[in-house]
Design a protein around this motif. Structure first.
Motif, mmCIF file in Angstrom:
data_model
loop_
_atom_site.group_PDB
_atom_site.id
_atom_site.type_symbol
_atom_site.label_atom_id
_atom_site.label_comp_id
_atom_site.label_asym_id
_atom_site.label_seq_id
_atom_site.Cartn_x
_atom_site.Cartn_y
_atom_site.Cartn_z
ATOM 1 N N ALA A 161 0.818 -1.213 0.000
ATOM 2 C CA ALA A 161 0.000 0.000 0.000
ATOM 3 C C ALA A 161 0.853 1.264 0.000
ATOM 4 N N ASN A 169 -3.360 -1.296 -7.768
ATOM 5 C CA ASN A 169 -4.735 -0.783 -7.687
ATOM 6 C C ASN A 169 -5.381 -1.297 -6.404
ATOM 7 N N GLY A 170 -4.998 -0.723 -5.297
ATOM 8 C CA GLY A 170 -5.554 -1.138 -4.014
ATOM 9 C C GLY A 170 -4.855 -2.359 -3.457
#
Length: 236
Positions: free
Chosen positions: A199, A207-208
Motif C-alpha cells: 500500500a 490498484n488497491g
C-alpha cells in the motif's frame, strides 16, 4: 532484546526470500518467470527453514504471531513476551517486503501489463475463489495443521537440526496440499505487513491492497493456532 531482534531479522529474511520467490516467478524479464507453483512452494518452505536454522536457538524461531499466541495460550511461552514478539515479527515482515521491492526495482516498470491483483499476490495472499466463510475456514485449517505438527515434532522449543528440516517440510506439504484455496498465509506477519508495504510503496500499476480480505489472513491463523495448541495440550 536478543529474542526480539532474532524475531525481527528472522521474519525479515523469511519474507524477503518468500515474497522474493513470488516476484521471481511473476515479474517480467525475471529469469524464473512462469516457473510455476511448485517452484514457489519449495522456495517458501526453504524461506521458513533457513532463518529457523539461524535463529531457532535464540528466539525459538516463531516468525509468526499466530504461533507465538498459540504457544502462550497453552503455557509454552510467556504472555509477557508476546507483544514484543508480535511487534518484532510485524516490523520484520514489512522490512522484508520492502527489500523485495528494492531487489526487483527495475522489473516493476517492465511489468505494467501484469494485472494489479497478480502484483498484489507477490506481497500477500489472495483467494482463488472469494468466499469469506470458506477462505476463513481454509486459513484456519491450514494454520491448525501448522501449529499442531510443529508442536508434534518438538519445534516449539528448538528449530535447529532435525526440527528445522521438519518445519520446512511442514510448510511444503501445507502449500502443496492446502495452498490452492487462499495461498496459505498461515501467518499474519507474512500477509498483513507486506500488504501494508504494498500500500505504501510506489509500485507501477497497483490498484488497491484488497483491505476487504485482509482480516482473514490475520484472524483465521490466530484462531486456528489457538485451537491446534489447545487440542495438542488435551491429547498429549
Amino acid at each position: 532484546m536478543s529474542h526480539y531482534l532474532a524475531e525481527f531479522i528472522g521474519t525479515a529474511i523469511l519474507i524477503f526470500l518468500g515474497d522474493g520467490v513470488c516476484a521471481n516467478i511473476t515479474l517480467n524479464k525475471s529469469k524464473s518467470q512462469n516457473a510455476g507453483s511448485l517452484f514457489c512452494m519449495i522456495g517458501w518452505s526453504l524461506a521458513v527453514g533457513v532463518p529457523a536454522l539461524i535463529f531457532g536457538g535464540i528466539s525459538g524461531a516463531h516468525f509468526n504471531p499466530a504461533l507465538t499466541i498459540a504457544f502462550a495460550a497453552i503455557g509454552k511461552f510467556p504472555w509477557a513476551e508476546v507483544p514484543g514478539y508480535v511487534v518484532s515479527q510485524m516490523l520484520g515482515g514489512f522490512i522484508g517486503a520492502v527489500l523485495v521491492w528494492i531487489h526487483y526495482l527495475p522489473h516493476w516498470a517492465e511489468s505494467k501489463d501484469i494485472p494489479s491483483e497478480v502484483i498484489l499476490s507477490i506481497f500477500c495472499t489472495t483467494p482463488a475463489i472469494r468466499n469469506y466463510t470458506m477462505n476463513f475456514i481454509s486459513e484456519f485449517m491450514a494454520t491448525f495443521i501448522l501449529v499442531f505438527t510443529i508442536l508434534g515434532v518438538g519445534a516449539a522449543k528448538t528449530a535447529d537440526g532435525v526440527g528445522t528440516v521438519f518445519v520446512a517440510f511442514i510448510i511444503l506439504v501445507i502449500g502443496t496440499g492446502l495452498g490452492g484455496t487462499t495461498g496459505f498465509a498461515i501467518n499474519p506477519a507474512r500477509d498483513l505487513s507486506p500488504r501494508i508495504a504494498h500500500a505504501l510503496l510506489p509500485i507501477n500499476g497497483k490498484n488497491g491492497s484488497d483491505w476487504a480480505y485482509s482480516w482473514i489472513p490475520v484472524i483465521a491463523p490466530v484462531c486456528g493456532g489457538i485451537a491446534a495448541a489447545g487440542m495438542f495440550a488435551v491429547i498429549f
